[in-house]
Design a protein around this motif. Structure first.
Motif, short mmCIF file in Angstrom:
data_model
loop_
_atom_site.label_atom_id
_atom_site.label_comp_id
_atom_site.label_asym_id
_atom_site.label_seq_id
_atom_site.Cartn_x
_atom_site.Cartn_y
_atom_site.Cartn_z
N ARG A 1 -8.71 -15.47 4.32
CA ARG A 1 -8.00 -16.66 4.80
C ARG A 1 -8.39 -17.76 3.86
O ARG A 1 -9.48 -17.79 3.33
N LEU A 2 -7.29 -18.62 3.83
CA LEU A 2 -7.51 -19.86 2.89
C LEU A 2 -8.25 -20.84 3.70
O LEU A 2 -8.42 -20.70 5.00
N PRO A 3 -8.80 -21.80 3.12
CA PRO A 3 -9.63 -22.93 3.86
C PRO A 3 -9.04 -23.47 5.03
O PRO A 3 -9.74 -23.92 6.17
N ASP A 4 -7.77 -23.57 5.03
CA ASP A 4 -6.94 -24.25 5.95
C ASP A 4 -6.60 -23.13 7.17
O ASP A 4 -5.87 -23.38 8.14
N GLY A 5 -7.04 -21.84 6.86
CA GLY A 5 -6.90 -20.87 8.01
C GLY A 5 -5.52 -20.08 7.69
O GLY A 5 -5.49 -19.04 8.45
N ARG A 6 -4.84 -20.40 6.83
CA ARG A 6 -3.71 -19.79 6.49
C ARG A 6 -3.93 -18.22 5.84
O ARG A 6 -4.91 -18.11 5.15
N ALA A 7 -3.22 -17.19 6.02
CA ALA A 7 -3.36 -15.85 5.48
C ALA A 7 -2.52 -15.87 4.13
O ALA A 7 -1.30 -16.14 4.28
N PRO A 8 -3.32 -15.64 2.99
CA PRO A 8 -2.78 -15.78 1.61
C PRO A 8 -1.99 -14.57 1.18
O PRO A 8 -1.26 -14.38 0.32
N TYR A 9 -2.19 -13.41 2.19
CA TYR A 9 -1.39 -12.03 1.70
C TYR A 9 -0.79 -11.42 2.89
O TYR A 9 -1.04 -11.71 3.99
N ARG A 10 0.27 -10.84 2.25
CA ARG A 10 1.15 -10.13 3.08
C ARG A 10 1.13 -8.94 2.94
O ARG A 10 1.45 -8.44 1.91
N VAL A 11 0.46 -7.82 3.77
CA VAL A 11 0.30 -6.59 3.37
C VAL A 11 1.53 -5.97 4.13
O VAL A 11 1.61 -5.74 5.56
N ARG A 12 2.05 -4.62 3.08
CA ARG A 12 3.04 -4.03 3.58
C ARG A 12 2.67 -2.24 3.32
O ARG A 12 2.24 -2.26 2.02
N MET A 13 2.81 -1.57 4.31
CA MET A 13 2.75 -0.01 3.87
C MET A 13 4.18 0.43 3.40
O MET A 13 5.13 0.16 4.13
N CYS A 14 4.37 1.12 2.30
CA CYS A 14 5.56 1.73 1.92
C CYS A 14 5.21 3.30 1.56
O CYS A 14 4.08 3.57 1.31
N ALA A 15 6.38 4.08 1.40
CA ALA A 15 6.46 5.35 1.25
C ALA A 15 7.59 5.76 0.78
O ALA A 15 8.55 5.16 1.00
N GLU A 16 7.56 6.98 0.19
CA GLU A 16 8.95 7.68 -0.08
C GLU A 16 9.83 7.89 0.97
O GLU A 16 10.97 8.11 0.82
N SER A 17 9.25 8.45 2.42
CA SER A 17 9.76 8.82 3.31
C SER A 17 9.29 8.02 4.41
O SER A 17 8.35 7.44 4.48
N SER A 18 10.15 8.07 5.62
CA SER A 18 9.49 7.03 6.73
C SER A 18 8.62 7.71 7.42
O SER A 18 8.01 6.95 8.52
N GLU A 19 8.22 8.89 7.40
CA GLU A 19 6.96 9.73 8.04
C GLU A 19 6.24 10.30 6.79
O GLU A 19 6.50 10.83 6.05
N ILE B 1 1.09 -1.30 -0.23
CA ILE B 1 0.07 0.11 0.01
C ILE B 1 0.94 1.22 0.05
O ILE B 1 1.55 1.39 0.83
N LEU B 2 0.93 1.84 -1.12
CA LEU B 2 1.99 3.13 -1.44
C LEU B 2 1.26 4.35 -0.66
O LEU B 2 -0.06 4.91 -1.14
N VAL B 3 1.51 4.79 0.48
CA VAL B 3 1.19 6.01 1.06
C VAL B 3 1.92 7.29 0.76
O VAL B 3 3.15 7.21 1.05
N LEU B 4 1.17 8.17 0.10
CA LEU B 4 1.87 9.60 0.06
C LEU B 4 1.51 10.71 1.04
O LEU B 4 0.34 10.33 1.83
N ASP B 5 2.07 11.77 1.11
CA ASP B 5 1.52 12.65 2.10
C ASP B 5 0.44 13.22 1.77
O ASP B 5 -0.31 13.15 0.73
#
Length: 322
Positions: A28-46, A6-10
């Protein structure tokens, strides 16, 4: 595991950012596993947002390994995205990464040239501006989302959630998407992606309005026969005065307000029970099943039968008592 960045901008809009996070986190998959890894990213750390400052762990390099990139909307005061951001989006697109926008995040994709020659949407209030700034984009202001395959765009935050559920279904099938929709407490679109289901909330009425007692009475008496004359008598106004007050305070007529309230009641009953269409028609005040089906379709855009089936994540053929 499918990586979602998820690309977050100011000046990012929090709701636009939260919708995809919620959808992909709940999957969730039928066996309960999470199929997605969600990360936030940006041009700067804040990153600044409305009343908040976000600390973001990942930089633009996260876009290089993402399978899906989501670009949320930004406030009206935000300036154009930086050259680095636009270049990173172009590189990701060239690499075949799926890229989607929420609300006015479509402007960022358009600035990067990713919408050239494509059909796209954004929040209806910004659709004209998107078409004006980017005439090479075919703007569709009356849809909740547009799927061009690799590039997707959606309207407001709620439509962004619809779009994410659509992507989850495209990735993992209807069962996983239906479960995700239930966890998010929202309906799932009908199989095939043509009809979208929107809860038609009533326009807000100012607190202390002289219509409040009447509206409360209407909500309690939706199943009965209610005429404009009965509303006027209940409110102590003439029909003409009541109609004028309704338009001033709700933007609609008394009978249109009543119709939407009945449709909303019917939506609730379809989503939360298995009563027959005939019974729901009576409970919501439509009188006959025929009138119910016709008016529900006119407001919602689909039949009560299909609405129930889609919300429950089943085919219309197996919806109970429909």
């Amino acid at each position: 595991m499918h990586s979602v960045a998820i690309l977050v901008l100011d000046d990012v809009v929090p709701f636009d950012m939260a919708a995809p996070m919620q959808a992909f986190d709940w999957a969730r998959l039928p066996d309960g596993r999470a199929p997605y890894r969600v990360r936030m990213c940006a041009e700067s750390s804040e990153v600044r947002t409305q009343g908040l400052t976000l600390r973001v762990e990942h930089g633009l390099e996260a876009l290089e390994t993402a399978d899906t990139i989501i670009v949320p909307g930004r406030s009206e005061e935000s300036g154009p995205p930086s050259g680095r951001v636009l270049a990173a989006l172009r590189e990701a697109a060239d690499a075949g990464t799926r890229i989607a926008s929420v609300c006015v995040g479509a402007f960022v994709l358009a600035e990067a040239g990713l919408l050239d020659g494509l059909r796209a949407t954004t929040h209806w209030i910004a659709a004209d501006e998107l078409a004006l700034r980017h005439p090479e984009v075919e703007v569709a202001p009356d849809v909740l989302y547009v799927d061009n395959g690799q590039i997707l765009t959606s309207a407001g935050a709620a439509a962004g959630l619809d779009m994410c559920l659509h992507m989850i279904r495209r990735d993992l099938g209807s069962a996983v998407a239906a479960h995700t929709a239930r966890m998010c407490v929202v309906p799932l679109e009908r199989e095939g992606g043509q009809a979208q289901f929107i809860v038609h909330r009533q326009p807000p009425v100012p607190r202390g309005s002289d219509l409040e007692p009447l509206l409360e009475w209407l909500e309690d008496n939706l199943a009965g026969e209610v005429t404009l004359g009965a509303m006027a008598a209940r409110s102590g106004m003439s029909e003409r005065t009541l109609s004028r007050r309704f338009r001033e305070q709700t933007g609609t007529t008394p009978l249109q307000w009543l119709l939407r309230a009945r449709v909303r009641r019917a939506q609730y009953l379809l989503e939360n029970g298995d009563h027959s269409i005939e019974r729901i028609a009576r409970q919501a005040g439509f009188g006959s099943p025929t009138a119910f089906r016709e008016r529900f379709r006119r407001v919602v855009g689909t039949t009560p039968h299909a609405y129930r089936a889609a919300f429950l994540g089943r085919s219309a053929a197996t919806a109970p008592h429909a």
